[in-house]
Design an enzyme around this catalytic site. Structure first.
Site: not given
Ligand code: GCV
Length: 851
Positions: A391, A537, A187-188, A311, A419
């Site tokens: 985030d 930025e 993920e990412r 989430e 990300e």
């Molecule tokens: C692992 C953000 C990211 C998600 C990540 C989340 C987190 O929302 O987009 O991919 O999930 O942060 O840090 O838990």
């Protein structure tokens, strides 16, 4: 070896994949000059076969042979007479301080400065080079430090102790057990598939996992959490725990411990209990048993990482228990084994906030959720806090939670895999961003309280705490997807060791180790990298408004609208005349009041809020005048032009390094920089168009919506192509692109070129989706200028883009094309799969013009 030493000055550098990163141990210029000054033997003190001490010794042997072309064999000393190993004139002694005191003769024993856990002492002043660790891992760190000096050509006599400032120097990998799904294997992550998992299980071959541990050990990382915080309960089934033990086995010689992310509802999902209530005895027993089972397999297991009630992840709040009760459930199970429970503060509930409610604010969530819990966590809990309250945005205020937890150890979560900052396709060197966070003084109780002093425990006298870096490394040869991005991994480790490390010094050491000692290379990589975060930025989101990327899909290209009117809380509340989140106490969400009084007072007022966070804290008219004299809206326009102009200097800067860098790494990086330069213009135009549309305030310099060198595709004569209204509208020049009438058919767009004859850079802006491999051909007066395929998705690991939008928008440039008077330009596109060969515009750019 001799041959490569001879070839180097001529610039004939061998191809490299990047897999050795900063541990290449490349032969240094004029290596022969060091003859006689480099030890010829390593003596490893009382080390077992799998000990980090022996790893360090072997690393020294390999490194010295590669850097200097000279052998430096390892001999092992196992007590008794020190003559057991031959003692040539010069040797390196590596071991723990304790072993050294048995080894060294009383009269020659050196006094060793105080070392903390994992610290080391390096002394090159005597007949023997001493590399002594407070523990075995420390000795390995010392070996890497010495090799780093040698590889940089530094043989000056030194004697110093180096101690890490924090005990938690962890990497978080967000690796999924299976590929596929919305987030793929990592993920990412933008550097390939998981190093650890495949098809629901641990990979049989863990060679790359071991190489990763080596890389991480060389920068002082002491643990890796190997699976995604969005965890799957099957990580805890017995097959996977056996697999996890195999990962720990390959980590161990590098002193890297293994940790696991947990799915909070595992007792129910895997254990078949009917509850996962953290206070239920059957749940407590379940976690105790599974933890004991893990320690049987992995005696040096580091601990758990927990994402709960965030989430979609379940957690203690599901049962009306507190987050502390949730964390302590694991902490209790880990405590007898000496393990740590790292509990994430990234807790928010998007179902309870609404943009139309002025006081609602996701940035308040962490402090609200952790309110009143500070004295409730067990001693082996560390609360891991993302650097900002939202985030990993291009700029955020520091998370106020750092100032609220005094009795609880905390760690700062940094994201190495960018990300929201270009996903390693754009160049963004992150150390300067991280340092702004670490150096920020929260002034708790009116006293100095930098973030670094909080996470290293000195401010509130905590003994745990530290750093978590979300790395996103994968199994391609570059680890992160891009060669230049590796400076971020390197700098992360160095900062976790010593938060005062300097951004430029880290970068330059890394450049020397990774690419070349040549000053031109060092200066150029420094100039590009140090300019990269401000540039990003500049063309993404300014004045604290966040990255303005597509937050619903991909987190990659421009899409400011996607942040508004949904419950994810990444709002900036723009309307026709005003913009920004009012986070004041007097009139807004009250977020400024979550900071200690001095900081809160500064953020409460427009005048004392740093301008780079102005719209993070205040809702203001577009016409508000900044200290520079620009209005907010004009600042947006200017920043987007300036930032993208800087990004457009990167390809030529990199090209100037061609003689110094091996072809493979040179070409791979150039490809990304050229793409990113084009994409920075997509960003620029998209955001500027959007804000012009919202505010109706024109750019004072008349650049926005005014592109004199462009021919819009929708204005050309179309055959087999038709206009297509792009969504979001600002992701296309003139809001329209063209697409082929059918996905698999061919279309052409023709126009006469309304520019005088001359030499131009001809740029075609088109869209490359992942749903096919369309082809395009560009003709001038019926002669082919170039053809290409929509296969960008195979060359980069960034988010997979399905739509025609700011994420798939891309530019192909043909440089220095001779264009005759009254020329005709034609583009022929052929759809493939579901990709209808979309085109936005064609530019004829006179030499030196960027647009
Ligand atoms: C692992 C953000 C990211 C998600 C990540 C989340 C987190 O929302 O987009 O991919 O999930 O942060 O840090 O838990």
């Amino acid at each position: 070896m001799l041959l490569s030493l001879l070839l180097l000055p001529l610039g004939l550098v061998a191809a490299e994949t990047g897999i050795d990163a900063w541990l290449r141990y490349a032969p240094i210029p004029e290596a022969h000059k060091y003859a006689g000054r480099i030890p010829t033997q390593v003596i490893a003190l009382n080390s077992s076969d799998l000990s980090p001490v022996l790893t360090g010794a072997k690393e020294l042997e390999q490194g010295i042979s590669s850097i200097f072309g000279q052998s430096c064999n390892v001999n092992r000393w196992h007590g008794g007479h020190r003559g057991g190993a031959q003692r040539p004139t010069s040797s390196i002694v590596i071991g723990t301080v304790a072993e050294y005191s048995s080894y060294a003769a009383k009269d020659s024993k050196k006094p060793i400065p105080k070392l903390v856990n994992d610290g080391f002492y390096l002394d090159t002043t005597g007949r023997e080079v001493l590399i002594l660790g407070s523990n075995e891992r420390g000795a390995l760190y010392g070996a890497f430090e010495y090799l780093s000096l040698l590889a940089q050509g530094n043989v000056t006599k030194v004697a110093y102790a180096s101690n890490p400032e924090v005990p938690i120097r962890w990497i978080n990998q967000w690796d999924n057990l299976r590929d596929g799904g919305t987030h793929g294997s990592v993920e990412r992550g933008y550097g390939g598939k998981s190093l650890f998992f495949w098809n629901g299980e641990v990979r049989p071959d863990l060679t790359r996992a071991a190489q990763y541990a080596r890389l991480l050990a060389s920068i002082g990382i002491n643990a890796v959490v190997v699976n995604n915080v969005n965890a799957n309960e099957t990580i805890l089934n017995s097959t996977n725990l056996d697999g996890v033990a195999r990962i720990a086995d390959v980590f161990r010689p590098y002193g890297v411990q293994l940790g696991l992310s947990l799915y909070f509802a595992s007792p129910k999902a895997l254990g078949a209990l009917n509850t996962f209530d953290p206070l239920d005895q059957s749940v407590i027993n379940w976690w105790t048993n599974i933890t004991d089972e893990i320690y049987e397999r992995v005696p040096d297991f580091a601990g758990y990482l927990v994402k709960a009630n965030s989430e979609g992840q379940p957690g203690p709040l599901t049962y009306n228990r507190t987050l502390a009760q949730g964390a302590n459930l694991f902490a209790k199970a880990l405590q007898p084994h000496g393990g740590v429970c790292v509990f994430r503060a990234f807790v928010y509930d998007s179902t309870t906030i609404n943009e139309t409610v002025w006081a609602d604010d996701r940035a308040n969530a962490a402090v609200d959720f952790f309110d009143g819990l500070d004295d409730q966590f067990m001693d082996n809990v560390v609360v891991q806090i993302k650097y900002g309250p939202i985030d990993f945005q291009v700029r955020e205020a520091v998370s106020p939670l750092f100032s609220h937890l005094r009795q609880t150890a905390t760690s700062v979560e940094l994201q190495i895999t960018p990300e929201y900052l270009g996903q390693n396709v754009h160049l963004v060197y992150l150390a300067p961003l991280w340092k702004e966070i670490l150096d920020f003084d929260l002034r708790v109780d009116g006293a100095p309280s930098t973030v670094k002093s909080i996470v290293n425990g000195t401010r509130f006298k905590n003994t745990l705490g530290g750093f978590a870096g979300v790395a996103g490394a994968g199994n391609n040869q570059t680890w992160l997807g891009s060669h230049l991005a590796m400076s971020n991994l390197y700098a992360y480790g160095k900062l976790a060791w010593n938060a005062d490390a300097d951004s430029v010094e880290m970068l330059q050491a890394w450049t020397k180790l990774t690419f070349s000692h040549d000053q031109k290379v060092i200066d150029t990589v420094t100039s590009m990298s140090m300019a990269s975060w401000p540039a990003y930025e500049g063309f993404s989101g300014n004045l604290g408004i966040q990255t303005l990327t597509n937050i619903l899909n991909g987190h990659y290209g421009p899409d400011p609208q996607s942040q508004e009117n949904n419950p994810y809380g990444q709002w900036y509340r723009a309307d026709a005349t005003t913009i920004g989140m009012d986070r004041t106490v007097s009139n807004g969400t009250g977020n400024a009041g979550q900071y200690p009084p001095e900081v809160a007072a500064a953020y409460e007022s427009v005048d004392t809020t740093p301008e780079n966070l102005l719209l993070w804290f205040h809702h203001l008219p577009y016409t508000h005048v900044l200290k520079s004299g620009e209005t907010i809206i004009q600042h947006f326009y200017n920043a987007h032009y300036n930032g993208s102009a800087v990004s457009n200097t990167f390809p030529a800067q990199w090209e100037s390094l061609k003689p110094y860098i091996d072809t493979q790494r040179y070409e791979e990086q150039l490809f990304r920089l050229v793409y990113a330069a084009g994409h920075s213009l997509v960003w620029r135009d998209s955001i500027n168009n959007y804000f012009f549309n919202v505010s109706s305030i024109a750019d004072e310099q008349n650049r926005v919506l005014n592109h004199p060198y462009r021919i819009e595709a929708e204005s050309m004569e179309l055959e087999g192509y038709h206009p297509y209204l792009v969504h979001p509208f600002h992701a296309a020049s003139g809001t329209y692109a063209i697409v082929t009438d059918n996905n698999s058919t061919q279309g052409s767009a023709t126009a006469s070129v309304p520019f005088p004859a001359g030499k131009y850079d001809v740029a075609v802006n088109y869209y490359d989706q992942v749903i096919g491999n369309a082809t395009w051909e560009l003709y001038l007066d019926d002669s082919l200028v170039g053809e290409w395929k929509g296969d960008f998705e195979y060359s980069v690991g960034s988010a997979r883009v399905f739509y025609i939008d700011g994420q798939s928008a891309i530019r192909k440039t043909f440089k220095g094309v001779d264009v005759k008077a009254n020329a005709t330009v034609k583009i022929v596109g052929k759809g493939d799969g579901m990709e209808p060969a979309p085109v936005d515009y064609i530019s004829f750019l006179p030499q030196g013009v960027v647009d």
